[in-house]
Scaffold this motif. Structure first.
Motif, PDB file in Angstrom:
ATOM      1  N   ALA E  32       0.825  -1.206   0.000  1.00  0.00           N
ATOM      2  CA  ALA E  32       0.000   0.000   0.000  1.00  0.00           C
ATOM      3  C   ALA E  32       0.859   1.255   0.000  1.00  0.00           C
ATOM      4  CB  ALA E  32      -0.931  -0.008   1.206  1.00  0.00           C
ATOM      5  N   GLU E  33       2.122   1.103   0.374  1.00  0.00           N
ATOM      6  CA  GLU E  33       2.917   2.310   0.535  1.00  0.00           C
ATOM      7  C   GLU E  33       4.127   2.389  -0.392  1.00  0.00           C
ATOM      8  OE1 GLU E  33       3.577   3.533   4.535  1.00  0.00           O
ATOM      9  OE2 GLU E  33       1.687   2.665   5.213  1.00  0.00           O
ATOM     10  N   THR E  34       4.590   1.229  -0.863  1.00  0.00           N
ATOM     11  CA  THR E  34       5.767   1.272  -1.720  1.00  0.00           C
ATOM     12  C   THR E  34       5.413   1.911  -3.055  1.00  0.00           C
ATOM     13  OG1 THR E  34       6.515  -0.743  -0.706  1.00  0.00           O
ATOM     14  CG2 THR E  34       7.586  -0.091  -2.754  1.00  0.00           C
ATOM     15  N   MET E  35       6.210   2.896  -3.431  1.00  0.00           N
ATOM     16  CA  MET E  35       5.876   3.621  -4.646  1.00  0.00           C
ATOM     17  C   MET E  35       6.569   2.996  -5.840  1.00  0.00           C
ATOM     18  SD  MET E  35       6.218   7.391  -3.083  1.00  0.00           S
ATOM     19  CE  MET E  35       5.417   7.808  -1.544  1.00  0.00           C
ATOM     20  N   ASP E  36       5.867   3.098  -6.955  1.00  0.00           N
ATOM     21  CA  ASP E  36       6.423   2.612  -8.202  1.00  0.00           C
ATOM     22  C   ASP E  36       6.247   3.752  -9.180  1.00  0.00           C
ATOM     23  OD1 ASP E  36       6.717   1.715 -10.734  1.00  0.00           O
ATOM     24  OD2 ASP E  36       5.335   0.029 -10.561  1.00  0.00           O
ATOM     25  N   PHE E  37       7.360   4.378  -9.512  1.00  0.00           N
ATOM     26  CA  PHE E  37       7.211   5.613 -10.274  1.00  0.00           C
ATOM     27  C   PHE E  37       7.101   5.380 -11.774  1.00  0.00           C
ATOM     28  CE2 PHE E  37       9.457   6.826  -6.329  1.00  0.00           C
ATOM     29  CZ  PHE E  37       8.390   7.495  -5.764  1.00  0.00           C
ATOM     30  N   ILE E  38       6.959   4.100 -12.158  1.00  0.00           N
ATOM     31  CA  ILE E  38       6.782   3.811 -13.576  1.00  0.00           C
ATOM     32  C   ILE E  38       5.295   3.747 -13.921  1.00  0.00           C
ATOM     33  CG2 ILE E  38       7.416   2.280 -15.465  1.00  0.00           C
ATOM     34  CD1 ILE E  38       9.805   3.549 -13.932  1.00  0.00           C
TER      35      ILE E  38
END
Lengths: 248, 521, 320, 318, 273
Positions: E32-38
Motif C-alpha cells: 500500500a505504501e511502496t511507490m512505483d514511479f513507472i
C-alpha cells in the motif's frame, strides 16, 4: 400493644408530570397485621397500584410515614432498604414481564436467595408452587402465564417474607387458570402465615381471598373494614355502586 | 515559496506564477465586445481571504493579485522580467546607487486628483514609518533620503549601492505602489478597505471572503485601456473548484491551476492554458545543527539518493523543472543552467557518501510537511526514495502549516519540505536563505566565503557582473548541500476560449493584466 | 389554564434554549482557546515583527486572560456583536459576515430539506404500500444506498458527471435567490441534492417503517371495519399518524443535514456558513469559528423548537 | 340450526383460518337470527377474535380465511370483491373492539370521527347536530363538548360509547362486539352492557358478543357458544348452558365462577394450561385437562346434539 | 422473508469487506505504501482492478489497507462512544432527578451541534491524526449512545422484572449490569453497526478536507483526497474508492437494518428517538 406488620400514616404520593403535579395517593392511613390479608379494590386510576409500590418503597412518598415491622422506612435510601427488602415482596400483574427474558427461571429464583443467603434448592421452591423441577432450565417465554405466575409467587416466597404485595396478580391470566393461582395464594397464606396486600378490581376475587377490604377512589381510601361487613353494609355511597355491579 | 503559503495551510497553493504570452501572441486580436458593458469573471483560486488592499500592509498573495490592478508603481516588469517605467516616464541610476525618476504627466487617482511626486514620497515614507510598520519595510530600508525637486521628479538616495532596489520598485509584492497622500491621511486605517490608486480598475463592492467587484477607471493614464467595464473576482478556496468553475463557465479566468489537471486541460479546445516556468524554488530545508543533517556527507548522500525528475513527474505531473540551486531559471541573468552532479540521482555515489558519513543505513529522520495538496506528496516521495536507496528510516510528519513554520524558525526540526515563491530578485533567493544573517536561513548554514560574495553582489550595480556573482555563489554552497534543491514549478492561468490579452509573467501576475483583457463573441 | 401552561412551557423552553446556548458558548470558546496555532501570526504572516504581533494581540484582546476574553466576548455576543474577524476578513465585524452567509446556508439547507422530504415521501410511501414487491425492493435499496454514500464524494461525482455535461446546473458558485430565484434554484440544485440524498434515504426508511407500524394499529382496522375507503384510511389514518415519527426524525436529522452543508458548501464554492467556518478553522479566526459554531447550535436548537411545535400540532397528545 | 333459513342474519359454515401451515380456527359454524344475541366464550388463543375479523375480511397480513358458506341476510358474501365488500363493512357487519382507546385515530377529534361515519350513513341535516344526537343516544352527556375532544382526553368508557355511537349510526345488520368491556372498570362495564341491550332493541341488529367472562355473557346473550382451541365445543340457549353445561370445559368454567360468587373456601379449578395455538393436542383439545377423558378422546370429535337446540363436541354424549 | 434476505446480504457484504481488509489486503501482490514511479496513474486493468495512483501504488491494495485503517478508527471511536455513552445514559436514567438533568444537559448540548461541525471543530482543537479522528468520532457518537441508553433504561426501569430485582435487594450496579444491560445490548449493537458506518464517513470527510488522518497513512479519506488532486487526469481513483466505500457501508447499513428488525418492538421505538 404489638406493632402491626405494616402501618401507613397519612401517606401522600405525588408525581410531577411535565405540566402539573398529580396526587396519586392522597392521605391514606391503614394497617396490616401479621397473617392478615387486606384487599384493596378500586377502579383504574384510583391509586391502588401506586400505593402498593410505595409501600415497597419503589416510589418515594411525598409525605406521611411507612412503618414496616415498626421500622420507619419512609425515607430510607436504597442501600439501607436493601437488607429489609426480603421482608416484603411483590407479585406483579403481568407474569411474563416480571422475569428477565434472558435469565432462566432457575437463575431468576436463585439470584434472590443467593443475595440474602437463603440455602434452598431451586427445585424445592418450584415444588412449593406446584411446578416441576425441569422448569428451572426454561426461559420465561417458554412458560404459560399461569406457570410464570406460580414461579413469581415462588420467587417471592423463597425469601420467607412477612408481607407479599400482589398487584392484580390474576387479572392477566386465562379464566381457567385464575382459580389455580387464587387457590395457591390461599394455600400459601394458610401454610406460611404470610400477610398479603392484594390489589384487585375484581370484587369476587377480593371477597374470596381477603379478610379485610379497603375501597379506593381517586387516591383516597374511602372505607376499610372486614370483608363481610363491607359487602353486607357498605358505608360509602361509592362502595354501594361498586358492589351493585356484582353479578350473582 | 511565499511566506503566506506556509501559514494559509493545507489547501493553499502558490500563487506567484507567471506566463509569457504563449497563447495570446499566437492569436489575432479578437473583435472587442461592447467592452464598457462587458463583465469578466477573474477567479482567484486557492484562496478566499483578502484583508486589505493597502499596498503598505498587504501580506497575502491574493491581496497583491488585486493591488496590481488598483495601483501602479514607478516601474513594472516587461515580459523578460526587466523593470521598465510605469508611473515613471524614465529613470536614471547614479554611480552611488541613487535613482532619479521623471513621472508621467496628468496621472489621475481614482478620486480624480492628480498624482504628484509628493504622493510618491508619501508612499515611501509610509513604508519606512516606524509607528505603523509595514511588513515590506525591509524592501525599501536601503533608501536614506527622498527628494522631490518638482511635482514630476523623485530622487531616491541610498547610503550604499543596493542593487535589488530597482526590482523592488516595480509593481510587485513590495508595497511600493503609489497611493494618494490626501486620501490616505484622511482615513489611514480605512484605506485598506476603500483603496484609491492610479490603476486601471477601482474597487466597487467587497464581499469579504466571497468576491470583489471592480469597475474600469475611465481616466486611466494609458489611452484606450481598460477595455472591459467590470471585473468580478470570486474568491475560490479550492483550486480544483476553480477548474470546475471555469469548465462550467462560472468564471472566465483563473489565477492558478492544479498541476495534475494542467496536462489534461491543455488538450481541451474550450479553454486556454497559459503556463511557463515560475519564479519559485522548492527545496528540503535541513537543520545543519541537528543530527543527522549536521554531517555534510549525510546531506550529500540524501541529495544523491532521490530522483528529482520523479518529483517532477508524480508531484508536478510534468509542470516544472528539476533544479540544482536556489535561483529559478526565470531569473535568467543569475540562473546557472549547469546541472550539479550532487543534485542528480546516483545510488552508487549516494551510498559512498553515506559510508563516509558518521551515520549509517537505518538512521531515522522526520520530514515535516503540512496539510493536503502536493506539499505532503513531495515529502512522501522523497522519504520513500531515500529510504529505498540508503536504507534509512525517514518518516513523514504532517503538521499544521503554522506549526511547521514556527518549528523551522525555532530550529526545532530535522528536515522539512520548504520553498519560496514570488521573489523577484536573486538576492532574496540567495542572501535571505543562505547568508548567515539571512532571515530565511532556517538551515542555520554559515559559510564566510559565501557571506562575503552575497554582500558584494548586493552592491554590484552592473547586472551582468552581478549575475555572474550569483552563479558563483550557487556553485560554492552546493558542495556543502545545506539544503536540498528540488525543483521549480510552472505557473498557470486558465482562460476561457473567448478571453485574450493576458500576458503571463513568471511571478504569477494577475490584476495587472486586467487592463488589457478582451472578450470575443 | 391551557394558555398559562403554554406560556409557562414557552418560558421554560426559552430558558433551556438560553442555557444551552450559554453552555455551548462556553464550551466552544474554551475549546477554541486550547487549539494550537496563533491567529496573530496567521493574520500578519510568520515573519511579522514582534511589535506588530503585540499590537495585533492587544487590538483583539488576545493579551487578556482567557476569562476576561470570554467575558468580553459573551457580553458582545449577547448584544449581537461577535467581535471582529481576525484573519479571514480582518477587521470586518463577524456579525456582518454571518449576516451575509446565514441566508445562503438557510437557503441551501431548506432546499436540501425540501428535496429530501419530497424524495422520501414518494419512496417511503411506495415502499410501504408495495411492501415486499419490486417497487419496495427498489425503494429500499435506494434508501440504503443513499445512506451509504459519503455526501462529499457524491458532490464530486455530481459535479464531474452531471454539472460538466449538463451546464444548466452550475458546478461552482451560487446565485442569490434575491437576485434570481431561478438561478438560485439551479445553482443550488446539485449541492442540495448531494446533501439531500443521504437524508432522503434516512427519511424514506423512517416513513416506511412508520407507515408499516401504523398500518398494524387497531384504529386502522377499526376505520376499515367502518367501511371507510382505502384512500381515506391511508391519508387520514395511516399517513397522518406516520407523519409524527417522520417529523421527529426529520428534526433529529437536522444536525446531519447541517453537517453535510459544511463540506458540500466548500466543494461547490457556496458562500455560506459552512465554508465560512471551514475557512475560519483553517485561518485560526477564533471569533469567526466561535460565532459559526454558536450560530449552528442556535439553528439546531431553533429547529428543534420548530419540530416540537410541529409535532405538537400533528400529535394532540403531545400538545401542552 | 335454530336460526337457519332465508331469514338468518348471518350464516357461517366451516370457517378455517390459517397462518402458513398452522390452523388457528378449525371449522367454526355460526348462525344468527335477526335481533338475536350470541355470546361467544373463550380464552386467549381460542380463535374467537380471528373468527370475527375473518367475518369482516380484516385478518392481519399473512393469515388466510376459508369458509364453505358465508351469507349475510341471505346474500352470499363469498364471491364479493374487496370494493364491494368494503361497502358492506359498517353497514352490513360492524365490529366493536376491545380497546376503545386504540380504536380512535389519535390525531383527530371525536367530531371528525363522527363526521366521517355520518358521511357513510345516508341521511341529511347538519353533521354536528346529528353527531351530537348520536352521542347522546349512547348516554353521553354534553355531546357538543365531547365532539371537540381528542381521544386521549376521554376515558375508555366514554370512547367505547362513542365507538358504539359510530357503529349505531350505520345501523348494521350484524354487530360483532369483541370483549367490549374487558378493559373497562366494573361500573362502566355494567353501563356499557346495558347500552348494548337497549341498542339492540332499537336497531334490531344481530349481535355477536365475545367475552371470556361467563357472567357477562349470561347477562346479554340469548344463546351461548363456547370456544376452545379454535373450535366451538358447545352451543345452546344461554340459560341452558349456564345451568346445565354439557362439555367438561364449560362445566369447569361455570364451577369456578359459581364458587367465586358464592364465597366458597376453595375454588373449583381446571387443572393444566390452555393448549398452545401452534401445536394443539390431537383429537379433543381439552383432553389433557379433562377429568372425564377416556379412550376415544384422542380422535377428533364431532358436534353432537344431545338436546333441544344444543350441541356439544364431546365423546360423553354419544 | 425480505428482512432475512436484507440481513443476509448485509452480512455477506460485511464479511466480504472484513475478509478484504484483513486477509485480502495481505494477499494482494502489491504494497500500500511502496511507490512505483513507472506505472503512475494507470487506468483500471486486470493487474490493477482499481488502477494505480499518482505514486504508482495499486489503488485496490490501498483501499483494502485504508479500509482497515478507517474501520479501526471508526470502530475505536464508536466503541469509546458506546461505552461512555451507555454508562452515562444508564447512570442518568437510573439516578433520575438532578443527576439526569445535568448529564443529559451535557449530552443534549453535544447533540445539538451539527455532527460534522462538531467533528470539524474538534479536529481544529485536537490537531490531526489517527487518534484525534477516533476521538472526534467518539464525541460525535457519545450523545447518541447516551440518549439511546438512557431512553432504553428508562423504559426497562419500570419493567416489573427490574422492579422485582430492586425488591429482592440487588444493588443498583448489579441490576444495571445484569437485568438491564443484556436487554438493551441488542439495540445498542444495532446503533453501533450504523454508527460504525457513519464513523467511516466522518473519517473520510475529515481526511478529505485535509483535517483528518494524514498521509502517508492510507485511510479511505486520505485516498479520496489524493484522488481529488488529479481527478481530471485519473477519475477512477476518487470515483472507484468512493464506490468501494459505499459498498462497504451498504453492507454495514443492511446489517444494521436487519438487526434493527430483529430487535423487539419496544426497543425499536427507542432506537428511533
Amino acid at each position: 400493644m404489638t406493632e402491626p406488620l405494616l402501618r401507613l400514616e397519612e401517606l401522600v404520593v405525588e408525581f410531577a408530570d411535565p405540566h402539573r403535579r398529580v396526587r396519586a395517593v392522597d392521605g391514606v392511613s391503614l394497617e396490616i397485621g401479621a397473617g392478615d390479608i387486606l384487599g384493596l379494590v378500586g377502579e383504574s386510576g384510583s391509586g391502588k397500584t401506586t400505593l402498593a409500590k410505595t409501600v415497597l418503597r419503589l416510589y418515594r412518598p411525598h409525605s406521611g410515614r411507612i412503618l414496616l415491622q415498626g421500622r420507619d422506612i419512609t425515607h430510607l435510601g436504597e442501600a439501607a432498604l436493601r437488607p429489609l427488602r426480603r421482608h416484603a415482596q411483590m407479585v406483579f400483574q403481568d407474569p411474563l414481564s416480571s422475569f428477565n427474558p434472558r435469565h432462566t427461571i432457575g437463575r431468576a429464583l436463585a439470584i434472590p436467595m443467593r443475595l440474602h443467603g437463603v440455602a434452598r434448592p431451586v427445585p424445592d421452591v418450584l415444588a412449593d408452587v406446584g411446578l416441576p423441577a425441569g422448569f428451572a432450565d426454561r426461559y420465561p417465554h417458554q412458560l404459560s402465564g399461569g406457570q410464570l405466575q406460580r414461579a413469581a409467587i415462588g420467587r417471592a416466597l423463597s425469601l420467607s417474607p412477612a408481607l407479599i404485595v400482589a398487584d392484580e396478580a390474576v387479572s392477566k391470566l386465562d379464566v381457567s387458570v385464575r382459580a389455580q393461582i387464587l387457590n395457591l395464594l390461599r394455600r400459601v397464606h394458610a401454610e406460611r402465615g404470610v400477610s398479603l396486600l392484594f390489589i384487585t378490581h375484581d370484587l369476587h376475587v377480593a371477597r374470596f381471598l381477603c379478610h379485610r377490604i379497603g375501597v379506593m377512589r381517586a387516591g383516597r381510601l374511602l372505607e376499610i373494614g372486614p370483608t363481610a361487613q363491607v359487602f353486607a353494609s357498605p358505608a360509602h355511597e361509592y362502595t354501594r355502586t361498586l358492589l351493585g355491579t356484582i353479578v350473582t | 515559496m511565499d511566506t503566506q503559503q506556509g501559514q494559509r495551510g493545507p489547501t493553499r497553493r502558490e500563487v506567484f506564477r507567471a506566463g509569457t504570452a504563449i497563447a495570446a501572441s499566437s492569436l489575432l486580436p479578437p473583435p472587442a465586445l461592447a467592452a464598457a458593458d462587458a463583465t469578466i469573471r477573474a477567479g482567484i483560486t486557492g484562496y478566499d481571504v483578502v484583508n486589505t488592499l493597502d499596498p503598505a500592509y498587504a501580506a497575502l498573495i491574493p491581496e497583491y493579485y488585486l493591488i496590481w490592478a488598483v495601483y501602479n508603481a514607478l516601474l513594472k516588469f516587461n515580459a523578460d522580467m526587466q523593470p521598465v517605467p510605469d508611473l515613471a516616464e524614465s529613470f536614471k541610476v547614479a554611480e552611488n546607487g541613487g535613482l532619479e525618476f521623471k513621472l508621467r504627466q496628468g496621472v489621475k487617482f481614482h478620486d480624480g486628483s492628480t498624482m504628484t511626486s509628493d504622493d510618491v514620497k508619501f508612499s515611501f515614507e509610509r513604508l519606512l514609518d516606524d509607528k505603523a510598520p509595514s511588513p515590506n519595510k525591509s524592501k525599501v530600508s536601503a533608501i536614506s533620503a527622498i527628494d522631490t525637486p518638482d511635482p514630476l521628479t523623485v530622487r531616491l538616495q541610498t547610503k550604499e549601492p543596493f542593487a535589488p532596489l530597482l526590482t523592488f520598485l516595480a509593481n510587485a509584492r513590495t508595497g511600493t505602489q503609489v497611493v494618494p497622500r490626501k486620501v490616505v491621511q484622511a482615513d489611514p486605517t480605512g484605506f485598506g478597505r476603500k483603496p484609491c490608486g492610479t490603476g486601471a480598475y477601482m474597487l466597487k463592492t467587497w464581499n469579504p471572503n466571497q468576491a470583489l467587484r471592480f469597475a474600469a477607471h475611465t481616466e486611466y493614464f494609458v489611452p484606450g485601456l481598460p477595455t472591459i467595464g467590470t471585473v468580478d473576482v470570486p474568491l475560490i478556496a479550492e483550486e480544483t473548484s476553480g477548474v470546475t468553475a471555469l469548465l462550467g463557465h462560472q468564471v472566465d479566468l483563473t489565477s492558478t491551476a492544479p498541476f495534475a489537471d494542467v496536462p489534461e486541460l491543455a488538450k481541451r479546445q474550450d479553454i486556454k492554458v497559459l503556463r511557463q516556468a515560475g519564479l519559485n524554488t522548492r527545496f528540503i530545508s535541513l537543520n545543519n545543527r541537528k543530527p543527522p543533517f549536521d554531517d555534510v556527507h549525510f546531506r550529500r548522500a540524501v541529495s544523491l539518493a532521490f530522483d528529482r525528475n520523479v518529483l517532477i513527474r508524480v508531484v508536478l505531473f510534468g509542470e516544472g523543472v528539476a533544479t540544482s540551486g536556489l535561483i529559478p531559471p526565470s531569473l535568467k541573468a543569475s540562473y546557472d543552467p549547469t546541472p550539479k552532479p550532487l543534485t542528480i540521482y546516483n545510488a552508487q555515489r549516494a551510498k559512498e557518501e553515506l559510508a563516509k558519513s558518521k551515520y549509517q543505513a537505518g538512521t531515522a529522520a522526520t520530514m515535516l510537511t503540512w496539510g493536503a495538496g502536493w506539499w505532503k506528496r513531495i515529502a512522501e516521495v522523497i522519504a520513500a526514495q531515500v529510504n529505498q536507496t540508503l536504507g534509512t528510516q525517514f518518516t513523514v510528519e504532517v503538521n499544521e502549516a503554522n506549526t511547521v513554520f514556527s518549528r523551522l524558525k525555532s530550529g526545532d526540526y530535522q528536515c522539512s519540505v520548504w520553498g519560496w515563491l514570488g521573489m523577484i530578485d536573486p538576492d532574496e533567493y540567495s542572501y535571505d536563505i543562505l547568508h548567515s544573517q539571512g532571515w530565511r536561513n532556517f538551515a542555520y548554514y554559515s559559510n564566510p566565503k559565501l557571506d562575503e560574495l552575497l554582500v558584494a553582489a548586493r552592491r554590484e550595480l552592473d547586472a551582468a557582473k552581478r549575475g555572474q556573482m550569483y552563479r558563483e555563489s550557487e556553485a560554492l554552497w552546493i558542495q556543502d548541500m545545506p539544503i536540498l534543491p528540488c525543483f521549480c514549478s510552472n505557473v498557470h492561468n486558465l482562460l476561457a476560449r473567448n478571453v485574450s490579452g493576458f500576458t503571463q509573467l513568471p511571478y504569477s501576475n494577475f490584476g495587472d493584466q486586467f487592463a488589457t483583457l478582451t472578450l470575443s463573441g | 389554564m391551557d394558555v398559562r401552561a403554554l406560556t409557562q412551557g414557552g418560558v421554560r423552553r426559552a430558558l433551556v434554549l438560553a442555557a444551552t446556548l450559554i453552555a455551548g458558548a462556553l464550551a466552544v470558546f474554551f475549546a477554541m482557546k486550547a487549539a494550537p496555532g496563533d491567529p496573530a501570526l496567521t493574520a500578519l504572516g510568520e515573519n511579522a515583527r514582534p511589535d506588530l504581533v503585540a499590537a495585533f494581540r492587544h487590538a483583539h484582546h488576545l493579551d487578556l486572560p482567557v476569562s476576561a476574553q470570554f467575558a468580553l466576548w459573551i457580553g458582545g455576543a449577547a448584544r449581537g456583536d461577535f467581535g471582529q474577524s481576525l484573519t479571514l476578513a480582518g477587521g470586518v465585524p463577524v456579525a456582518s459576515l454571518i449576516a451575509t452567509r446565514l441566508p445562503v446556508t438557510a437557503f441551501i439547507g431548506a432546499y436540501a430539506l425540501v428535496l429530501a422530504v419530497a424524495l422520501s415521501l414518494v419512496i417511503g410511501t411506495v415502499s410501504a404500500l408495495q411492501r415486499g414487491r419490486l417497487a419496495d425492493t427498489i425503494g429500499t435499496s435506494f434508501a440504503v444506498l443513499g445512506v451509504s454514500m459519503p455526501d462529499f464524494w457524491l458532490g464530486y461525482v455530481l459535479i464531474f458527471f452531471l454539472a460538466l455535461n449538463f451546464p444548466v446546473f452550475p458546478s461552482y458558485g451560487f446565485v442569490s435567490p434575491t437576485a434570481s430565484l431561478r438561478g438560485a434554484l439551479l445553482s443550488g440544485f446539485l449541492p442540495a441534492l448531494a446533501i439531500a440524498a443521504p437524508m432522503a434515504a434516512v427519511f424514506a426508511r423512517t416513513l416506511r417503517a412508520a407507515l408499516l407500524e401504523v398500518l398494524h394499529r387497531e384504529y386502522v382496522t377499526v376505520a376499515r371495519s367502518l367501511g371507510f375507503g382505502p384512500r381515506f384510511v391511508f391519508f387520514h389514518y395511516v399517513m397522518r399518524n406516520a407523519l409524527i415519527p417522520y417529523v421527529t426524525v426529520l428534526g433529529l436529522q437536522v444536525r446531519y443535514l447541517l453537517g453535510g452543508v459544511v463540506v458540500i458548501e466548500r466543494i461547490f464554492g457556496i458562500p455560506g456558513m459552512g465554508s465560512l467556518m471551514v475557512d475560519g478553522a483553517f485561518g485560526r479566526d477564533y471569533p469567526v469559528v466561535q460565532a459559526c459554531a454558536l450560530t449552528f447550535l442556535a439553528i439546531v436548537l431553533l429547529t428543534n423548537l420548530l419540530v416540537d411545535a410541529l409535532c405538537a400540532r400533528l400529535d394532540p397528545r403531545r400538545a401542552a | 340450526m335454530t336460526a337457519a333459513g332465508m331469514s338468518a342474519a348471518l350464516e357461517l359454515r366451516n370457517l378455517r383460518v390459517t397462518l402458513g401451515t398452522v390452523q388457528l380456527v378449525r371449522g367454526v359454524d355460526l348462525d344468527l337470527a335477526p335481533g338475536e344475541t350470541l355470546g361467544v366464550i373463550g380464552e386467549s388463543g381460542s380463535g374467537k377474535t380471528l373468527t370475527c375479523l375473518s367475518l369482516l375480511r380484516l385478518l392481519p397480513r399473512g393469515m388466510a380465511a376459508q369458509a364453505d358458506v358465508l351469507r349475510l341476510k341471505g346474500t352470499d358474501l363469498g364471491g364479493l370483491d374487496e370494493a364491494a365488500f368494503r361497502k358492506l363493512r359498517g353497514r352490513g357487519i360492524a365490529m366493536i373492539f376491545q380497546d376503545p382507546v386504540g380504536a380512535f385515530n389519535p390525531a383527530k377529534r371525536i367530531g371528525w370521527h363522527m363526521r366521517a361515519v355520518l358521511a357513510r350513513a345516508a341521511s341529511d341535516g347538519a353533521w354536528q347536530r346529528r353527531a351530537a344526537a348520536a352521542l347522546s343516544d349512547v348516554g353521553i352527556a354534553e355531546p357538543e363538548r365531547v365532539l371537540r375532544r381528542y381521544p386521549h382526553q376521554l376515558s375508555g368508557g366514554m370512547l367505547q360509547r362513542a365507538l358504539i355511537a359510530m357503529v349505531a349510526t350505520l345501523a348494521p345488520d350484524v354487530i360483532i362486539a369483541d370483549e367490549p368491556t374487558t378493559n373497562l372498570d366494573n361500573i362502566i362495564e355494567q353501563q356499557i352492557l346495558a347500552l348494548f341491550r337497549s341498542l339492540q332493541q332499537r336497531l334490531s341488529s344481530a349481535l355477536v358478543f365475545i367475552t371470556h367472562d361467563m357472567r357477562v355473557a349470561a347477562l346479554v346473550s340469548d344463546r351461548l357458544a363456547v370456544m376452545y382451541a379454535g373450535q366451538i365445543v358447545e352451543t345452546g340457549p344461554a340459560e341452558a348452558v349456564l345451568h346445565r353445561p354439557l362439555h367438561p370445559y364449560t362445566q369447569g368454567l361455570i364451577a369456578t365462577a359459581d364458587a367465586l360468587a358464592s364465597g366458597a373456601a376453595q375454588l373449583a379449578e381446571i387443572p393444566g394450561q390452555p393448549p398452545s395455538v401452534l401445536d394443539p393436542p390431537a383429537g379433543c383439545a381439552f383432553r389433557p385437562r379433562c377429568a372425564s377423558a377416556r379412550a376415544g378422546c384422542e380422535a377428533p370429535q364431532a358436534l353432537r346434539s344431545p338436546g333441544e337446540a344444543r350441541q356439544v363436541r364431546c365423546l360423553l354424549y354419544d | 422473508m425480505l428482512r432475512n434476505r436484507t440481513m443476509l446480504a448485509g452480512l455477506t457484504i460485511t464479511l466480504v469487506v472484513l475478509f478484504g481488509v484483513t486477509a485480502g489486503a495481505a494477499l494482494m501482490p502489491y504494497s500500500a505504501e511502496t511507490m512505483d514511479f513507472i506505472d503512475v496513474l494507470e487506468p483500471p486493468s486486470l493487474a490493477h482492478p482499481l488502477g494505480t495512483d499518482s505514486f504508482g501504488r495499486d489503488v485496490l491494495t490501498r483501499v483494502l489497507v485504508g479500509g482497515r485503517i478507517s474501520l479501526v478508527i471508526s470502530l475505536c471511536g464508536v466503541a469509546l462512544a458506546a461505552v461512555l455513552g451507555t454508562l452515562t445514559g444508564m447512570a442518568a436514567a437510573w439516578r433520575g432527578g438532578a443527576t439526569e438533568t445535568a448529564l443529559m444537559g451535557l449530552v443534549d448540548l453535544l447533540f445539538a451541534f451539527p455532527s460534522f461541525v462538531l467533528a470539524l471543530f474538534l479536529m481544529v482543537v485536537l490537531g490531526y491524526g489517527v487518534q484525534d479522528v477516533a476521538l472526534a468520532i467518539a464525541l460525535v457518537y457519545f450523545p447518541i449512545f447516551a440518549r439511546l441508553a438512557r431512553n432504553l433504561t428508562r423504559v426497562l426501569r419500570d419493567e416489573p422484572y427490574v422492579q422485582a430485582a430492586r425488591l429482592i435487594g440487588q444493588p443498583a450496579p448489579m441490576i444495571l449490569a445484569r437485568e438491564i444491560l443484556p436487554n438493551i445490548l441488542s439495540a445498542l449493537m444495532v446503533q453501533a453497526s450504523i454508527a460504525i458506518a457513519f464513523g467511516v464517513v466522518i473519517e473520510a470527510g475529515l481526511s478529505f478536507l485535509g483535517l483528518g488522518v494524514q498521509p502517508p497513512t492510507p485511510s479511505l479519506g486520505v485516498i479520496m483526497a489524493d484522488g481529488r488532486e488529479y481527478f481530471q487526469k485519473a477519475p477512477w481513483v476518487l470515483t472507484l474508492t468512493g464506490l468501494a466505500v459505499s459498498v462497504a457501508l451498504l453492507g454495514l447499513n443492511l446489517l444494521g437494518d436487519g438487526l434493527r428488525d430483529l430487535a423487539d418492538p419496544k426497543l425499536r421505538q427507542a432506537l428511533r428517538a
